[in-house]
Write a protein that holds these residues in place. Structure first.
Motif, short mmCIF file in Angstrom:
data_model
loop_
_atom_site.label_atom_id
_atom_site.label_comp_id
_atom_site.label_asym_id
_atom_site.label_seq_id
_atom_site.Cartn_x
_atom_site.Cartn_y
_atom_site.Cartn_z
N LEU A 163 42.72 34.84 39.92
CA LEU A 163 42.40 34.68 41.33
C LEU A 163 41.75 33.35 41.65
O LEU A 163 42.03 32.75 42.67
N SER A 164 40.84 32.91 40.80
CA SER A 164 40.16 31.63 41.03
C SER A 164 39.42 31.23 39.76
O SER A 164 39.17 32.07 38.89
N GLU A 203 36.34 30.67 39.58
CA GLU A 203 35.08 31.43 39.58
C GLU A 203 35.27 32.82 39.00
O GLU A 203 34.41 33.31 38.26
N HIS A 204 36.38 33.47 39.34
CA HIS A 204 36.68 34.79 38.77
C HIS A 204 36.84 34.68 37.25
O HIS A 204 36.31 35.50 36.50
#
Length: 142
Positions: A98-99, A101-102
């Motif tokens: 997803l990103s 950060e994820h």
């Protein structure tokens, strides 16, 4: 189990293993205990760089250093060292896609779990905290 070959001529792998062991969250004897290895084996990894693949994977999980960097000196050194916009893939979890950060969150949780620093009680508390945060997400929406 076979040991990996040494890097000629100055044994760069031993230097990378030494860094991971000395800079990681656990002391050498704790690493030995978690990986069911002798303390002498851990010292030899630091000195010679010869380590079997299973122990190398375990060391990567425990210390937060990336397996590929420890083995070959290529790619990001540690979890979270990826370049912005880099691809973060954890095969068993699409959430990581997803990103960045994820992916970083999953990597940190994995490292803490594998090293034994995140116990069941802490994991349960963290999950409850995240669930409450999601329930009250209006507090965090911009």
């Amino acid at each position: 189990m076979q040991s990996m070959t040494l890097d000629p001529p100055n044994n760069a792998r031993a230097e990378r293993l030494r860094e991971a062991i000395e800079e990681g969250p656990l002391r050498a004897f704790e690493i030995a205990e978690r990986l069911h290895a002798s303390r002498t084996s851990v010292l030899n990894w630091k000195k010679r760089g010869a380590i079997n693949v299973d122990n190398l994977r375990g060391l990567a999980d425990i210390t937060g250093y990336r397996f590929w960097w420890l083995a070959f000196g290529e790619g990001p050194k540690k979890i979270g060292d990826e370049k912005p916009g880099g691809q973060h893939i954890i095969q068993s979890d699409n959430t990581a896609r997803l990103s960045p950060e994820h992916a970083h969150l999953i990597d940190v949780l994995n490292q803490a779990s594998q090293s034994g620093l995140l116990n069941e009680t802490m994991a349960r508390s963290l999950a409850s905290f995240l669930q409450e945060m999601i329930k009250n997400r209006t507090l965090f929406d911009k």
